[in-house]
Scaffold this motif. Structure first.
Motif: not given
Length: 185
Positions: A158-169, A176-185
């Motif tokens: 946890a904390g090593e990776c994020v899924m990042q939504w990235f958008w440039f107008g 714009y961006e948002n990050c989703v923290d996740f782990v692969m199990v």
């Protein structure tokens, strides 16, 4: 608890006035750790317009504060939002885009230590959130990504990776961006 409630309430109120954000899965939020690293002004900017452009977030200039990584939001404030995914799993995203700005967008897996993309984008849009359209395509606000089959052992902590939504107008010259923290199990 009161600080957390304040941050959550203020961010919810700010989201209604914002340009766009990911509403699901849960994205990183500002908090006390971000305030300590990036300064209160950076947290206040996000609370005032929770999904406004990165260009509106003014940090205190600290080396450890990287506004271009999850808007400066820190993992320490978001440990309770970590998602668990398996290779091949389809992850549904929901976005709000009350003020569209046409430009490219993607969702990628980011190594948070280096702020670099791991592998290929999970989804890419050459033209996203085009304000010239009467109605945005449904896949701008509801889309899915498939988790990669092999990340080479990355993203297991946890904390090593994020899924990042990235958008440039492109016309607005806003990021714009948002990050989703996740782990692969």
């Amino acid at each position: 608890m009161r600080t957390s409630t304040f941050f959550s309430s203020a961010l919810f109120a700010a989201t209604a006035l914002a340009h766009g954000n990911i509403t699901s899965p849960p994205a990183r939020q500002p908090g006390a750790a971000m305030a300590q690293i990036c300064g209160n002004a950076a947290v206040s900017a996000i609370l005032a317009d929770g999904t406004g452009p990165l260009e509106n977030i003014q940090s205190n200039g600290a080396v450890d504060c990287n506004i271009f990584l999850c808007k400066g939001a820190q993992f320490a404030d978001n440990q309770n939002l970590v998602q668990q995914f398996q290779a091949g799993e389809v992850v549904d995203f929901a976005a709000q885009l009350p003020i569209p700005h046409e430009g490219p967008a993607n969702v990628s897996i980011i190594d948070t230590a280096s702020n670099t993309v791991i592998g290929n984008p999970l989804i890419e849009f050459d033209s996203y959130a085009d304000e010239n359209l009467a109605v945005l395509p449904p896949n701008n606000t509801a889309f899915s990504v498939q988790m990669p089959a092999d990340l080479g052992g990355a993203c297991e902590v946890a904390g090593e990776c994020v899924m990042q939504w990235f958008w440039f107008g492109t016309a607005a010259l806003q990021t714009y961006e948002n990050c989703v923290d996740f782990v692969m199990v």
